[in-house]
Design an enzyme around this catalytic site. Structure first.
Site, mmCIF file in Angstrom:
data_model
loop_
_atom_site.group_PDB
_atom_site.id
_atom_site.type_symbol
_atom_site.label_atom_id
_atom_site.label_comp_id
_atom_site.label_asym_id
_atom_site.label_seq_id
_atom_site.Cartn_x
_atom_site.Cartn_y
_atom_site.Cartn_z
ATOM 1 N N SER A 46 0.874 -1.153 0.005
ATOM 2 C CA SER A 46 -0.100 0.195 -0.153
ATOM 3 C C SER A 46 0.844 1.146 -0.155
ATOM 4 O O SER A 46 1.640 1.456 -1.187
ATOM 5 C CB SER A 46 -1.024 -0.023 1.184
ATOM 6 O OG SER A 46 -2.133 0.890 1.145
ATOM 7 N N ASP B 38 -0.812 -5.333 -3.254
ATOM 8 C CA ASP B 38 -2.391 -4.709 -3.349
ATOM 9 C C ASP B 38 -2.420 -3.198 -3.156
ATOM 10 O O ASP B 38 -3.168 -2.612 -2.417
ATOM 11 C CB ASP B 38 -2.870 -5.141 -1.976
ATOM 12 C CG ASP B 38 -4.379 -5.116 -1.910
ATOM 13 O OD1 ASP B 38 -4.845 -5.747 -3.057
ATOM 14 O OD2 ASP B 38 -5.286 -4.762 -1.152
ATOM 15 N N HIS C 242 -6.975 -6.890 2.417
ATOM 16 C CA HIS C 242 -6.173 -5.674 1.808
ATOM 17 C C HIS C 242 -4.810 -6.143 2.576
ATOM 18 O O HIS C 242 -3.697 -6.042 2.120
ATOM 19 C CB HIS C 242 -6.493 -4.296 2.410
ATOM 20 C CG HIS C 242 -5.608 -3.493 1.936
ATOM 21 N ND1 HIS C 242 -5.060 -2.919 0.764
ATOM 22 C CD2 HIS C 242 -4.669 -2.422 2.822
ATOM 23 C CE1 HIS C 242 -4.119 -2.245 0.868
ATOM 24 N NE2 HIS C 242 -4.171 -1.436 1.898
#
Length: 422
Positions: free
Chosen positions: A207, A234, A371
């Site tokens: 991220s 992700d 996530h």
């Protein structure tokens, strides 16, 4: 913003009562919702803070020590930053790497050899916003197990997170792209000061952490470090930038505090924020801190009691767009192997879609994860990373042709072109 896109974003969030998104399955019972209620501040609510696990819940939610997952922990204070970083690492086993440098030939007579750096290889991990380096703890253990100890793992708490401290509290929330990049470079140069004596470094960012990692790869290569590959977990620039208007609403749905560390772990598991109980037990205690007592402004003055978030993510809002703008382009331009791992069928933006069709990077999609995919399925991700590492650091030794000169003349290994290299 389309319903399809909003659904793709909210699929990463906990799907729990009392609120359900308007695009949910119509076959399930749902209360009537007025159109005016379908605003951003009414979607994707988290489960409210609870009183903790019930007496009938036999699951253990107590915190776990990092020593179970990493071999060492260190405090690193680069002179160029105001931070003292908490670093966790498991060094590679160099004796095993040397012993496994070659593999026996297969039925075809072909043989592969590992391009070993005599100083080994490290997987260097940068976490996302609000997380900590211990989010990679189960992954570190799995990488060691599946890689037979040949690959080391290094993770750290970035500025304003975990056990990292900053001499000037006003700089805690300076999480701009340039600051994150500068901090990351400083840690690498502090841990491995001589590029010629440094192990090979595979850089991994989740991220927010993808931004400094991708930008650091070419800078480290210029300094002489060996960077076999870059891994992004992700995050897709297009989706991330489009989802930014949702972020404040999402963050506002989180509990402001927890009664205890165990309650915080319990909430992360039952809300599906983290789907792996073991990972939550080691990572969650490092993303919260004791709330200041009424008589003291020192968070450590109330150990074991009420807990609050370690990082004020809303305070970092000015930097959100900078984390993701230009990420896809920088990723595709890195001069090393590239791996993008996504949770579920996330859509690619235009640049990544074109790059994927041109074979410029390896794409892996993991199922049944959220996530925090490195926490939800560390074993699956570790297997992908080990395969990626072997594929991009091995050479193919061809057998000599009939009548060709023997070894030492024109023979020798033929290097396999790395994935994504021009």
């Amino acid at each position: 913003m389309s319903d399809m896109f909003r659904k793709s974003v909210l699929n990463k969030l906990p799907h729990l009562p009392p609120t359900r998104a308007p695009w949910a399955d119509e076959s399930e019972p749902i209360e009537e919702i007025d159109e005016e209620d379908e605003q951003l501040d009414g979607i994707g609510e988290f489960k409210p803070a609870t009183m903790g696990p019930s007496k009938h819940d036999t699951q253990d939610y107590s915190p776990l020590s990092a020593s179970t997952f990493f071999a060492q922990a260190a405090e690193v204070q680069p002179p160029s930053t105001p931070c003292t970083f908490r670093v966790y690492l498991t060094p590679p086993n160099l004796s095993i790497a040397s012993a496994n440098a070659g593999t026996p030939p297969g039925p075809s007579g072909l043989r592969t050899q590992q391009q070993t750096n005599r100083h080994g290889t490290y997987l260097v991990c940068h976490h996302g916003g609000g997380a900590s380096g211990l989010g990679f703890a189960p992954l570190a253990r799995e990488v060691k197990a599946k890689g037979n100890g040949e690959m080391g793992v290094l993770a750290f708490d970035c500025r304003g997170h975990g056990k990292t401290s900053t001499s000037d509290p006003n700089l805690e929330l300076d999480l701009s792209h340039d600051t994150l990049l500068s901090d990351f470079m400083a840690i690498i140069e502090m841990m491995f000061p001589d590029p010629k004596e440094s192990p090979s470094l595979i850089l991994l960012g989740h991220s927010m952490g993808a931004a400094p990692v991708v930008s650091a790869a070419p800078e480290l290569q210029k300094k002489g470090y060996t960077i076999p590959g870059v891994v992004v977990l992700d995050v897709v620039e297009g989706t991330a930038v489009e989802s930014l208007p949702l972020m404040k609403s999402v963050l506002s749905k989180r509990p402001e505090s927890f009664r205890s560390v165990i309650d915080a772990i319990y909430w992360h598991v039952t809300s599906n924020s983290i789907r792996n109980v073991e990972s939550a037990r080691v990572s969650v205690p490092h993303i919260i801190v004791p709330a200041p007592s009424s008589s003291s402004s020192d968070p450590s003055a109330n150990p074991g009691g009420k807990q609050v978030w370690r990082t004020n993510l809303v305070g970092t809002e000015p930097y959100w767009e900078g984390w993701y703008k230009g990420l896809s382009q920088r990723f595709l331009r890195t001069k090393c192997a590239r791996l993008l791992v996504l949770a579920g069928q996330e859509r690619l933006d235009r640049e990544l879609m074109v790059g994927q069709m041109q074979g410029k990077f390896q794409l892996e999609v993991m199922s049944d994860v959220g996530h925090y995919l490195h926490e939800d399925n560390p074993a699956g991700l570790a297997a992908t990373l080990i395969t990626f590492w072997h594929r991009n650091t091995r050479v193919l030794v061809l057998p000599p042709k009939i009548g060709a000169p023997g070894p030492g003349a024109r023979g020798g290994p033929v290097e396999v072109k790395q994935v994504g290299q021009q």
